[in-house]
Design an enzyme around this catalytic site. Structure first.
Site, short mmCIF file in Angstrom:
data_model
loop_
_atom_site.label_atom_id
_atom_site.label_comp_id
_atom_site.label_asym_id
_atom_site.label_seq_id
_atom_site.Cartn_x
_atom_site.Cartn_y
_atom_site.Cartn_z
N PRO A 48 5.84 -1.87 9.06
CA PRO A 48 4.84 -2.24 10.21
C PRO A 48 3.30 -1.96 10.03
O PRO A 48 2.48 -2.44 10.75
CB PRO A 48 5.49 -1.09 11.10
CG PRO A 48 5.77 -0.13 10.61
CD PRO A 48 6.44 -0.74 9.36
N CYS A 49 3.10 -1.34 8.98
CA CYS A 49 1.68 -1.14 8.58
C CYS A 49 0.63 -2.39 8.25
O CYS A 49 -0.32 -2.46 8.91
CB CYS A 49 1.40 -0.22 7.31
SG CYS A 49 2.19 1.46 7.51
N HIS A 50 1.39 -3.43 7.58
CA HIS A 50 0.64 -4.55 7.31
C HIS A 50 1.38 -5.93 7.62
O HIS A 50 1.04 -7.00 7.24
CB HIS A 50 -0.03 -4.32 5.96
CG HIS A 50 -0.84 -3.26 5.70
ND1 HIS A 50 -0.62 -2.14 5.24
CD2 HIS A 50 -2.29 -3.31 6.22
CE1 HIS A 50 -1.50 -1.38 5.38
NE2 HIS A 50 -2.65 -1.77 6.00
N GLY A 51 2.63 -5.74 7.98
CA GLY A 51 3.41 -6.71 7.99
C GLY A 51 4.06 -7.42 7.21
O GLY A 51 4.59 -8.66 7.31
N LEU A 105 0.72 -1.31 -0.01
CA LEU A 105 -0.05 -0.25 0.23
C LEU A 105 0.83 1.40 -0.13
O LEU A 105 0.28 2.24 0.23
CB LEU A 105 -0.82 0.09 1.30
CG LEU A 105 -2.25 -0.97 0.99
CD1 LEU A 105 -2.95 -0.83 2.45
CD2 LEU A 105 -2.90 -0.84 -0.11
#
Length: 174
Positions: free
Chosen positions: A137-140, A120
């Site tokens: 860190p937003c979605h791994g 993203l």
């Protein structure tokens, strides 16, 4: 009389050709500015490529620079990071690419990538994650030491922009 008819025919042909030529030049004069206005402006062209001095980056460190409004990671990899990236089985990768495809042959210690997660568009954290590369860190999403996606929702590897080495310590991106 036949001479006069032949003479007027040649004259008429010349007038037709001359009129067509003037019309073509006039049409080109009108169309050229319309097409030329589609070119990017000078400020955009100025950002098309940048030169960056690599000599200030110690081995094992990375910096983030800006190119075309995008963050770009420039990493001076250690030999251990290069060996780790090259030891990965290509069949295990979601987006198969060798480390050699992502770096220049004589400059394997330098890794240059657009710093946007391919999921993203977040900016991953450097030198972290399960594979000691980058972690978003937003979605791994986890990337390895070559910027290849190894785990998480990102579909592709971090993008390697077009770049060339001007000298051993100077690189041109774009």
């Amino acid at each position: 009389m036949a001479e006069q008819a032949q003479h007027s025919t040649n004259r008429r042909d010349f007038i037709f050709v001359a009129t067509g030529a003037v019309g073509a030049v006039g049409a080109a004069a009108v169309v050229w500015p319309l097409i030329n206005q589609l070119n990017p402006d000078a400020s955009t062209l100025a950002l098309a490529s940048i030169e960056f001095d690599l000599s200030a980056i110690p081995e094992g460190q990375s910096v983030t620079i800006t190119w075309r409004g995008l963050p770009v990671f420039v990493r001076h990899r250690t030999q251990a990071e290069i060996d780790e990236a090259r030891a990965v089985q290509i069949a295990d990768l979601k987006d198969p690419q060798t480390d050699e495809e992502r770096t220049k042959p004589d400059h394997a210690q330098w890794l240059i990538m657009v710093a946007n997660c391919t999921h993203l568009g977040c900016v991953p954290l450097g030198q972290s994650g399960d594979f000691d590369g980058w972690f978003c860190p937003c979605h791994g999403s986890h990337y390895d030491t070559s910027g290849r996606i190894r785990q998480g929702p990102a579909p592709t590897n971090l993008v390697v922009p077009p770049y060339e080495f001007i000298s051993d310590t100077l690189v041109q991106i774009g």
